[in-house]
Write a protein that holds these residues in place. Structure first.
Motif, PDB file in Angstrom:
ATOM      1  N   ASN A 192     -14.502   0.659  -3.398  1.00 51.06           N
ATOM      2  CA  ASN A 192     -13.683  -0.502  -3.034  1.00 51.06           C
ATOM      3  C   ASN A 192     -12.806  -0.951  -4.199  1.00 51.06           C
ATOM      4  N   ILE A 193     -13.352  -0.826  -5.425  1.00 49.04           N
ATOM      5  CA  ILE A 193     -12.566  -1.226  -6.612  1.00 49.04           C
ATOM      6  C   ILE A 193     -11.386  -0.272  -6.782  1.00 49.04           C
ATOM      7  N   ALA A 194     -11.650   1.031  -6.635  1.00 50.91           N
ATOM      8  CA  ALA A 194     -10.553   2.006  -6.742  1.00 50.91           C
ATOM      9  C   ALA A 194      -9.500   1.729  -5.674  1.00 50.91           C
ATOM     10  N   ARG A 195      -9.975   1.386  -4.456  1.00 48.29           N
ATOM     11  CA  ARG A 195      -9.030   1.100  -3.361  1.00 48.29           C
ATOM     12  C   ARG A 195      -8.185  -0.129  -3.692  1.00 48.29           C
ATOM     13  N   MET A 196      -8.840  -1.165  -4.239  1.00 46.10           N
ATOM     14  CA  MET A 196      -8.080  -2.378  -4.575  1.00 46.10           C
ATOM     15  C   MET A 196      -7.074  -2.076  -5.695  1.00 46.10           C
ATOM     16  N   ASN A 197      -7.481  -1.245  -6.662  1.00 45.17           N
ATOM     17  CA  ASN A 197      -6.539  -0.868  -7.730  1.00 45.17           C
ATOM     18  C   ASN A 197      -5.305  -0.181  -7.143  1.00 45.17           C
ATOM     19  N   ARG A 198      -5.536   0.721  -6.165  1.00 48.79           N
ATOM     20  CA  ARG A 198      -4.411   1.409  -5.504  1.00 48.79           C
ATOM     21  C   ARG A 198      -3.537   0.401  -4.759  1.00 48.79           C
ATOM     22  N   GLU A 199      -4.202  -0.456  -3.998  1.00 52.82           N
ATOM     23  CA  GLU A 199      -3.469  -1.463  -3.206  1.00 52.82           C
ATOM     24  C   GLU A 199      -2.635  -2.348  -4.124  1.00 52.82           C
ATOM     25  N   TYR A 200      -3.241  -2.733  -5.246  1.00 51.31           N
ATOM     26  CA  TYR A 200      -2.565  -3.649  -6.168  1.00 51.31           C
ATOM     27  C   TYR A 200      -1.343  -2.983  -6.796  1.00 51.31           C
ATOM     28  N   LEU A 201      -1.530  -1.730  -7.242  1.00 46.63           N
ATOM     29  CA  LEU A 201      -0.425  -1.008  -7.882  1.00 46.63           C
ATOM     30  C   LEU A 201       0.714  -0.794  -6.894  1.00 46.63           C
ATOM     31  N   ARG A 202       0.348  -0.447  -5.645  1.00 48.99           N
ATOM     32  CA  ARG A 202       1.363  -0.214  -4.616  1.00 48.99           C
ATOM     33  C   ARG A 202       2.131  -1.515  -4.332  1.00 48.99           C
ATOM     34  N   ALA A 203       1.395  -2.611  -4.197  1.00 46.57           N
ATOM     35  CA  ALA A 203       2.035  -3.891  -3.875  1.00 46.57           C
ATOM     36  C   ALA A 203       2.878  -4.401  -5.045  1.00 46.57           C
ATOM     37  N   SER A 204       2.416  -4.142  -6.280  1.00 49.44           N
ATOM     38  CA  SER A 204       3.117  -4.658  -7.465  1.00 49.44           C
ATOM     39  C   SER A 204       4.423  -3.948  -7.729  1.00 49.44           C
TER      40      SER A 204
END
Lengths: 247, 220
Positions: free
Chosen positions: A233-245
């Motif tokens: 879940n942490i890796a997924r949030m990191n991906r989501e965050y980078l994509r959104a940023s």
């Protein structure tokens, strides 16, 4: 069983607090940990002393209210359980048990073993929701098809009860496992896609504002989580965050 | 985009990417050093190329130094923030029950590696810069092997190098695989890489130890 209990006592949020040692006899191995504390508190009340204050509610491992750092681990030495599901058979006669509140700047102690975990609620309020039209034309949820593997992974993330064990176990007092579970449970579903970017940015920003530490991938959170929330879940949030940023 | 570098996740990603860049550098450094074990001529040729090539000296070298600085400075910033996140410490904290020693002590293993870098720069980098750019000696493509192995006649220095490489291995054992998690790799790729990162983290520092010890005993 006879036990030596070393318990953190703190009069209020501003008091210094410290460890107080209690001797407790007559503890049954089949008692839950909280029942053992109930026995201690009855002894203290009988002696005219103030009982130890601790959080509890459902006592079924569902609500996420109970906490406690027991012998250096959140929810004690057993795995995939909350403190209310911990039984005294995990300890031996004559053991010394150190009981402390969850420690984090973002979880200030209110009294004795109770901490204020409202920082989790503020993270959730920052974006942990989906907007649904409730005007009377609400779409049937089953009309949106979700692949089984996605639904299962989202459900696994959604089993987080927000107890705070991840923060308590982390040497950095990081809330990444909690936040990432709340981001993941919605990011994995089509219903959560609309607000996905806004959600992850807002929740991470709030998490940082609350004063939690940075994740250094020790994995302690995953091991101590009573619901087995995965580091994925942490890796997924990191991906989501980078994509959104970077949009 | 403006606030991204202030976020904990962005800082962790930069930490991971700079770490992965340093891992790549470590591999090429090892491969070059290893030539010194079997061929002084090859070591001299490669070292001369690295020491005189404009692209390496004035583009790659500054990028490398920047990568080192970013990794260490950000490491200290993250450690400072993490300590602030738990002002009141536990009376008892059983970290070994749920995490590895390496993962909990990255700052200490990193500090040993930083101290080693100071020694390593004192031994090789500063003398090289003075030799080439301050004293401006004429180029001698055969000097590198002799200058390098001469450092390993000292048992104390050799021992310090060995100890430093052990700490480098401990640092890599957590840091290398952890960086893939930080940049958001899928679990299936991340776990697939685990064996390779562990092998790299043990074998490359072990190789550096072998080179140092080999040159020491070769000159006893």
């Amino acid at each position: 069983m006879n036990l030596t209990l070393k318990i953190w006592r703190q009069k209020d949020a501003n008091a210094k607090g410290g460890i107080v040692t209690y001797q407790l006899g007559g503890v049954e191995p089949d008692m839950s940990f909280l029942e053992m504390l109930d026995v201690l508190n009855q002894d203290l009340i009988d002696k005219g002393e103030e009982p130890v204050v601790f959080d509890h509610d459902c006592r079924e491992g569902i609500c996420g209210t109970c906490s406690l750092q027991i012998n250096g681990e959140p929810h004690g030495p057993d795995r995939l359980i909350t403190t209310c599901q911990l039984h005294m058979r995990m300890f031996k006669d004559g053991d010394t048990i150190v009981i402390e509140p969850f420690r984090a700047k973002a979880f200030p102690v209110i009294k004795d073993l109770i901490v204020d975990r409202s920082s989790f609620e503020r993270i959730q309020q920052a974006g942990g929701y989906v907007s649904v039209n409730t005007s009377g034309n609400t779409q049937d949820a089953n009309a949106i098809l979700v692949p089984k593997d996605k639904a299962d992974t989202a459900f696994d993330a959604a089993t987080c009860i927000g107890c705070g064990a991840c923060v308590a176990a982390c040497k950095n007092a990081s809330a990444m496992l909690f936040t990432s579970a709340k981001v993941s449970q919605l990011a994995l579903l089509p219903q959560g896609e609309v607000e996905a970017d806004r959600r992850v940015l807002a929740m991470v920003e709030q998490m940082d504002k609350e004063g939690f530490g940075n994740c250094t991938n020790t994995g302690a959170c995953e091991i101590e989580c009573p619901k087995g929330i995965s580091l994925e879940n942490i890796a997924r949030m990191n991906r989501e965050y980078l994509r959104a940023s970077t949009k | 985009m403006s606030g991204i570098l202030k976020s904990s996740i962005a800082r962790k990603v930069v930490m991971a990417l700079s770490g992965l860049f340093l891992v790549l550098f470590l591999l090429q450094h090892f491969l070059i050093n290893f030539t010194s074990v079997f061929s002084a001529t090859t070591f001299n040729e490669v070292s001369h190329f690295m020491g005189s090539n404009f692209f390496v000296q004035f583009l790659l070298q500054p990028i490398l130094i920047l990568g080192v600085i970013i990794h260490f400075v950000l490491g200290f910033v993250l450690e400072y923030n993490n300590r602030k996140a738990r002002v009141k410490k536990y009376v008892r904290f059983n970290g070994s029950a749920n995490s590895t020693w390496m993962s909990r002590n990255m700052i200490w293993t990193g500090l040993v590696v930083l101290a080693f870098l100071v020694l390593h720069f004192y031994d090789f980098w500063f003398p090289e810069i003075i030799h080439k750019y301050i004293q401006v000696h004429p180029e001698d493509p055969t000097r590198y092997y002799g200058e390098t192995v001469a450092k390993f006649t000292d048992p104390v220095r050799t021992l310090l190098y060995v100890i430093s490489f052990i700490f480098l291995s401990l640092h890599l054992l957590h840091g290398f695989s952890s960086s893939f998690q930080s940049v958001g790799w899928h679990e299936k790729f991340y776990k697939g890489m685990r064996g390779a990162t562990v092998a790299f983290s043990i074998l490359i520092p072990l190789g550096f130890i072998f080179i140092a010890v080999y040159h020491y005993f070769n000159q006893v």
